[in-house]
Design an enzyme around this catalytic site. Structure first.
Site, PDB file in Angstrom:
ATOM      1  N   ARG A 164       0.844  -1.193   0.000  1.00  0.00           N
ATOM      2  CA  ARG A 164       0.000   0.000   0.000  1.00  0.00           C
ATOM      3  C   ARG A 164       0.878   1.242   0.000  1.00  0.00           C
ATOM      4  O   ARG A 164       1.543   1.543   0.997  1.00  0.00           O
ATOM      5  CB  ARG A 164      -0.930   0.015   1.210  1.00  0.00           C
ATOM      6  CG  ARG A 164      -1.795   1.287   1.266  1.00  0.00           C
ATOM      7  CD  ARG A 164      -3.010   1.163   2.148  1.00  0.00           C
ATOM      8  NE  ARG A 164      -2.723   1.045   3.564  1.00  0.00           N
ATOM      9  CZ  ARG A 164      -3.631   1.210   4.536  1.00  0.00           C
ATOM     10  NH1 ARG A 164      -4.886   1.507   4.218  1.00  0.00           N
ATOM     11  NH2 ARG A 164      -3.297   1.053   5.798  1.00  0.00           N
ATOM     12  N   ASP A 452      -3.926   3.646  14.226  1.00  0.00           N
ATOM     13  CA  ASP A 452      -3.065   4.162  13.174  1.00  0.00           C
ATOM     14  C   ASP A 452      -3.530   5.571  12.831  1.00  0.00           C
ATOM     15  O   ASP A 452      -4.326   6.165  13.559  1.00  0.00           O
ATOM     16  CB  ASP A 452      -3.029   3.232  11.958  1.00  0.00           C
ATOM     17  CG  ASP A 452      -4.368   3.133  11.239  1.00  0.00           C
ATOM     18  OD1 ASP A 452      -5.321   3.880  11.577  1.00  0.00           O
ATOM     19  OD2 ASP A 452      -4.475   2.299  10.314  1.00  0.00           O
TER      20      ASP A 452
END
Length: 543
Positions: A164, A452
């Protein structure tokens, strides 16, 4: 230090083995990507700004009339899974430091989402070090020895890697792109992450029976998907790789993208494997886009925003139906609960919550799901095994029963409200996550949840909205700047401190992104410029 190759300049020192990745040939490839696509990237970011203005002025999202023929045409399908992607029932996500990478590769998951985005703090060391980690992992030469002397090695069986890259909105300020007219600008983080990984690993992955696979974050519409598809085609041609070898899975993690799922699949159809329900960023996108609307758009405590509330239920049901209609995989999102090996009660509760979450996803038709910790893989896999059996996926399960309207996607009704505890929790999570991020750690275990950048965004954006909407908590307290500031100060007093902590800097960022009149679109943008790029490098970049 400035090192120039082609028209990409390196503004920072090269640590050990950085020259393995930052070769003249690789930087020439990055320059070609920027020459061809940097202008279109700027156009797409400008279009985002125009849309945000329209939403602020009261326009709602709608299914597009102009693309109705694409949605109505029943015959087209996406490319589907590449080698190693047919069975994705459990995917483990995480950053690309060497220890975490080995743990992910040895976890028993079907796929490792190697995350250079929300789970990575984009320090220069993490960005290029992550590329070195991936280079070594793909060639099965990855190892690590901890400061205590513990050795980590790859096992015999490892998952398929899906990388990613960072989103379109981010830049890589340690690299400077100089265009053909001599004008300089920070490199695109997306093009850097994608370009370096693809240049060094595409042929090697194909040789080893897999392929160059990517998760695409933060897309907002089908034109951004078209840009990625053109980048894929250009890159395949540039390296002499067969068209369609790249496979992309798009995270549907913004509210505008939810209204264009089918069009996104269509634009990427020759390179597309599926869509993922990026739940935490999706919630953040809802708050961000409707933060200035009325009371009906104010969400309660984060803990009350579950996957079964109306707008989240509609979004995931539509995603599965859309994917399977077009032969694409539907991948579920990450439950934030994580086990605690020192606390059996916490672990038992986490496993029960993850089990319920994955049972719902498998029953709804998802083909796989995410976990953030190796100890959750068995629990998640059991729920998908119970539905899939020996089948690799359930793409053939068409959800013809799903009929999601525009109003359904915008139905924000949730029982419950804002509490004093919810306000305090948001302050604590945002502060502690930012402190971790500033120390180079992008995925942090906080209060038995894996946090996150996306979950920190929820925390600070809720606080901003509650302040500006003058929300009164269920405990009778009005949420004001002064109230939030007092909580922040109190937490700074009681948190364990040491000489190397970054809590004071984290508090400064928190105030900038939470307590000001303006609402920064992403908390990491200014924090990156202020704290992760040193003063000398920033000065060179401005020169």
């Amino acid at each position: 230090m400035t090192t120039r190759h082609s028209r990409i300049e390196i503004l920072s020192p090269l640590d050990e083995r950085f020259d393995t990745i930052l070769t003249p040939e690789a930087l020439h490839f990055l320059a070609r990507l920027h020459d061809t696509f940097a202008g279109r990237r700027h156009d797409r970011l400008a279009a985002r700004m125009h849309q945000r203005t329209a939403i602020d002025n009261g326009r709602d999202f709608r299914f597009l009339d102009a693309t109705a023929p694409i949605r109505d045409e029943p015959t087209w399908r996406v490319a589907g899974p590449g080698p190693g992607l047919d069975d994705r029932r459990v995917e483990i996500t995480g950053p690309t430091d060497r220890k975490m990478a080995i743990n992910a590769m040895n976890s028993g998951a079907k796929v490792w989402l190697a995350d250079l985005e929300d789970a990575t703090s984009p320090t220069w060391q993490n960005v290029i070090g992550g590329q070195i980690t991936l280079f070594d992992a793909i060639r099965r030469q990855l190892d690590f020895t901890s400061p205590e002397g513990k050795e980590y090695r790859l096992g015999e069986t490892t998952p398929t890697i899906v990388m990613r890259p960072r989103g379109w909105h981010l830049v890589e300020k340690h690299l400077r792109y100089v265009d053909s007219a001599g004008l300089s600008s920070p490199a695109s983080a997306s093009l850097v992450d994608f370009g370096l990984y693809f240049y060094f690993n595409a042929a090697e992955l194909i040789e080893r029976g897999s392929g160059p696979y990517f998760y695409l974050p933060k897309l907002e519409n089908h034109l951004e998907a078209r840009l990625w598809d053109d980048i894929f085609t250009f890159s395949e041609n540039a390296l002499g790789i067969a068209h369609g070898t790249i496979r992309a899975t798009v995270l549907i993690e913004t509210i505008p993208a939810a209204f264009e799922m089918e069009e996104i699949l269509y634009e990427l159809r020759e390179h597309c494997a599926g869509l993922n329900a990026g739940r935490w960023d999706y919630i953040f996108s809802i708050i961000k886009n409707f933060r200035s609307r009325g009371a009906n758009f104010v969400l309660p405590d984060r803990a009350k925003i579950t996957m079964t509330v109306p707008f989240m239920r509609s979004y995931t049901e539509l995603l599965v139906a859309t994917c399977h209609k077009r032969g694409a995989h539907a991948i579920g999102g990450m439950s934030a609960f994580i086990p605690n090996r020192r606390d059996p009660e916490v672990t038992e509760r986490a496993l029960a919550q993850v089990s319920a979450d994955k049972r719902r996803e498998a029953g709804d038709g998802f083909d796989g799901t995410w976990v953030a910790h190796p100890d959750l893989i068995e629990t998640a896999r059991a729920e998908f095994d119970a539905v899939l059996g020996d089948r690799p996926n359930q793409v053939d399960r068409l959800r013809d029963d799903v009929h999601v309207t525009e109003a359904d996607l915008l139905d924000l009704r949730i029982d419950g409200g804002v509490t004093n505890a919810g306000v305090a929790s948001n302050v604590s999570i945002a502060l502690r996550y930012l402190e971790s991020w500033l120390r180079g750690i992008g995925a942090a275990a906080i209060d038995n949840l894996m946090e996150d950048a996306a979950t920190a965004e929820i925390s600070r954006s809720q606080l901003w909205q509650w302040i500006h909407r003058e929300v009164v908590t269920q405990d009778g307290v009005r949420v004001t700047r002064a109230y939030v500031e007092a909580i922040l100060d109190a937490q700074l007093e009681v948190l364990p401190r040491d000489a190397g902590d970054r809590f004071d800097d984290a508090a400064t960022i928190f105030r900038q992104v939470t307590l000001q009149d303006d609402f920064p679109t992403f908390l990491t943008i200014s924090a990156y410029s202020q704290y992760l790029v040193d003063a000398a490098e920033a000065g060179q970049l401005a020169a």
